[in-house]
Design a protein around this motif. Structure first.
Motif, PDB file in Angstrom:
ATOM      1  N   PHE A 130       0.835  -1.213   0.000  1.00 16.65           N
ATOM      2  CA  PHE A 130       0.000   0.000   0.000  1.00 16.65           C
ATOM      3  C   PHE A 130       0.866   1.257   0.000  1.00 16.65           C
ATOM      4  CE2 PHE A 130      -2.139   3.377   2.404  1.00 16.65           C
ATOM      5  CZ  PHE A 130      -3.277   3.545   1.631  1.00 16.65           C
ATOM      6  N   VAL A 131       1.930   1.267   0.791  1.00 17.43           N
ATOM      7  CA  VAL A 131       2.822   2.433   0.858  1.00 17.43           C
ATOM      8  C   VAL A 131       3.536   2.641  -0.471  1.00 17.43           C
ATOM      9  CG1 VAL A 131       4.895   3.358   1.960  1.00 17.43           C
ATOM     10  CG2 VAL A 131       3.135   2.273   3.350  1.00 17.43           C
ATOM     11  N   LEU A 132       4.002   1.553  -1.094  1.00 18.22           N
ATOM     12  CA  LEU A 132       4.674   1.670  -2.389  1.00 18.22           C
ATOM     13  C   LEU A 132       3.706   2.175  -3.459  1.00 18.22           C
ATOM     14  CD1 LEU A 132       6.808  -1.616  -2.427  1.00 18.22           C
ATOM     15  CD2 LEU A 132       7.627   0.727  -2.064  1.00 18.22           C
ATOM     16  N   THR A 133       2.455   1.705  -3.393  1.00 16.30           N
ATOM     17  CA  THR A 133       1.450   2.169  -4.345  1.00 16.30           C
ATOM     18  C   THR A 133       1.162   3.648  -4.154  1.00 16.30           C
ATOM     19  OG1 THR A 133       0.428  -0.031  -4.370  1.00 16.30           O
ATOM     20  CG2 THR A 133      -0.898   1.795  -5.186  1.00 16.30           C
ATOM     21  N   LEU A 134       1.005   4.064  -2.902  1.00 13.21           N
ATOM     22  CA  LEU A 134       0.757   5.470  -2.606  1.00 13.21           C
ATOM     23  C   LEU A 134       1.933   6.337  -3.043  1.00 13.21           C
ATOM     24  CD1 LEU A 134      -0.903   7.700  -1.240  1.00 13.21           C
ATOM     25  CD2 LEU A 134       0.149   7.052   0.941  1.00 13.21           C
ATOM     26  N   ARG A 135       3.134   5.856  -2.807  1.00 11.88           N
ATOM     27  CA  ARG A 135       4.336   6.600  -3.207  1.00 11.88           C
ATOM     28  C   ARG A 135       4.376   6.811  -4.709  1.00 11.88           C
ATOM     29  NH1 ARG A 135       9.257   5.037  -5.203  1.00 11.88           N
ATOM     30  NH2 ARG A 135      11.051   6.387  -4.732  1.00 11.88           N
ATOM     31  N   ASN A 136       4.025   5.777  -5.474  1.00 10.67           N
ATOM     32  CA  ASN A 136       4.057   5.909  -6.926  1.00 10.67           C
ATOM     33  C   ASN A 136       2.984   6.863  -7.424  1.00 10.67           C
ATOM     34  OD1 ASN A 136       5.332   5.187  -9.360  1.00 10.67           O
ATOM     35  ND2 ASN A 136       3.706   3.722  -9.851  1.00 10.67           N
ATOM     36  N   LYS A 137       1.836   6.861  -6.771  1.00 13.90           N
ATOM     37  CA  LYS A 137       0.779   7.804  -7.161  1.00 13.90           C
ATOM     38  C   LYS A 137       1.215   9.242  -6.922  1.00 13.90           C
ATOM     39  CE  LYS A 137      -3.325   4.899  -6.544  1.00 13.90           C
ATOM     40  NZ  LYS A 137      -4.601   4.720  -5.822  1.00 13.90           N
ATOM     41  N   LEU A 138       1.814   9.494  -5.766  1.00 18.98           N
ATOM     42  CA  LEU A 138       2.265  10.851  -5.453  1.00 18.98           C
ATOM     43  C   LEU A 138       3.438  11.257  -6.327  1.00 18.98           C
ATOM     44  CD1 LEU A 138       2.042  10.729  -1.547  1.00 18.98           C
ATOM     45  CD2 LEU A 138       0.490  11.896  -3.120  1.00 18.98           C
ATOM     46  N   LYS A 139       4.291  10.294  -6.670  1.00 18.36           N
ATOM     47  CA  LYS A 139       5.461  10.601  -7.487  1.00 18.36           C
ATOM     48  C   LYS A 139       5.066  10.936  -8.917  1.00 18.36           C
ATOM     49  CE  LYS A 139       9.878   8.637  -9.005  1.00 18.36           C
ATOM     50  NZ  LYS A 139      10.771   7.458  -8.954  1.00 18.36           N
ATOM     51  N   THR A 140       4.085  10.234  -9.471  1.00 13.41           N
ATOM     52  CA  THR A 140       3.708  10.437 -10.868  1.00 13.41           C
ATOM     53  C   THR A 140       2.662  11.530 -11.065  1.00 13.41           C
ATOM     54  OG1 THR A 140       2.068   8.656 -10.670  1.00 13.41           O
ATOM     55  CG2 THR A 140       4.249   8.061 -11.485  1.00 13.41           C
ATOM     56  N   GLY A 141       1.838  11.768 -10.063  1.00 11.54           N
ATOM     57  CA  GLY A 141       0.781  12.753 -10.238  1.00 11.54           C
ATOM     58  C   GLY A 141       0.781  13.892  -9.253  1.00 11.54           C
ATOM     59  N   GLY A 142       1.642  13.794  -8.229  1.00 13.23           N
ATOM     60  CA  GLY A 142       1.626  14.812  -7.197  1.00 13.23           C
ATOM     61  C   GLY A 142       0.379  14.709  -6.334  1.00 13.23           C
ATOM     62  N   ILE A 143       0.278  15.585  -5.374  1.00 14.15           N
ATOM     63  CA  ILE A 143      -0.884  15.564  -4.490  1.00 14.15           C
ATOM     64  C   ILE A 143      -2.172  15.859  -5.262  1.00 14.15           C
ATOM     65  CG2 ILE A 143      -1.961  16.652  -2.482  1.00 14.15           C
ATOM     66  CD1 ILE A 143       0.786  17.141  -1.342  1.00 14.15           C
TER      67      ILE A 143
END
Length: 242
Positions: A130-143
């Motif tokens: 879940f943390v890795l998935t969240l990290r990738n979402k924030l990294k590729t799309g920002g907040i």
């Protein structure tokens, strides 16, 4: 007549056993069997990887190096085919998780309780996904892109998208945990039943055959599924900020 009737033995399934207990000041520290066995797994894997990885040469001249290269290529291809070339940096994590999961599930063959039959162990892996998935979402799309993803394709999808984010690691965790635990319980029931009604080769051969599935095959397939779902969730978590 009643003297000839023997009481049936009991079969029970218990949680992780308390292996070590000691006091630190006024606090009593209890380390469960799952933690102890995981340290054993890490020690074994560390020794194996150290042996496979030392004194490597440009040209393979030993079976040891060929085995090491095979493992590296296997996990490289596994990550590249599932996640894409740009996610190759996840290879060490996926490879380590795969090996750790398999060996943990096989510890029952050596008289230990499988850490993968402990929900807290698999839950920690699910939270990591879940943390890795969240990290990738924030990294590729920002907040902004991450928050926007909750209302796509329509605003009324907000509660469903939130539930989906939570459901993925939960279902991933329960799938792995339930399958390994079910295998342990069924294996225990087989040993228990044969101990009551069978003698000789049947009490040895039947559990051995069942072990090929519940221990060996199931350990491999559950590790593969968990790692594949981890790679899929992380790679599909890309979101753009339009």
């Amino acid at each position: 007549m009643t003297d000839l009737i023997k009481p049936m033995a009991e079969f029970s399934v218990e949680g992780p056993l308390k292996s070590i207990s000691f006091d630190i000041g006024s606090y009593n520290v209890v380390i469960s069997e799952s933690i102890v066995v995981q340290w054993i797994v890490m020690l074994v894997l560390g020794i194996v990887f150290f042996i496979l990885g030392r004194n490597l040469k440009v040209r393979s001249t030993s079976r040891r190096q060929m085995a090491a290269e095979y493992l590296v290529n296997f996990f490289n291809n596994m990550v590249r085919d599932t996640m894409g070339e740009k996610y190759r940096k996840y290879t060490p994590y996926i490879g380590g998780l795969f090996c750790f999961s398999i060996l943990s599930s096989l510890m029952g063959l050596f008289g230990f309780r499988c850490p993968t039959s402990d929900l807290s162990v698999i839950a920690a892996w699910g939270i990591t996904t879940f943390v890795l998935t969240l990290r990738n979402k924030l990294k590729t799309g920002g907040i902004k892109g991450y928050l926007k993803g909750f209302i796509e394709p329509m605003p009324f999808m907000l509660p469903f998208n939130i539930i989906g984010d939570i459901a993925n690691p939960v279902s991933q965790t329960l799938r792995h945990f339930a399958n390994i635990l079910a295998g342990s319980v069924i294996g225990g029931l087989i040993y228990f039943a044969l101990g009551q009604v069978a003698n000789g080769l049947a009490s040895i051969g039947v559990p051995a055959v069942c072990s090929l599935y519940f221990d060996l095959f199931s350990a491999f397939i559950q590790a593969y599924i968990f790692c594949t779902l981890t790679m899929a969730y992380v790679s599909m978590a890309e979101c753009g900020d339009d």
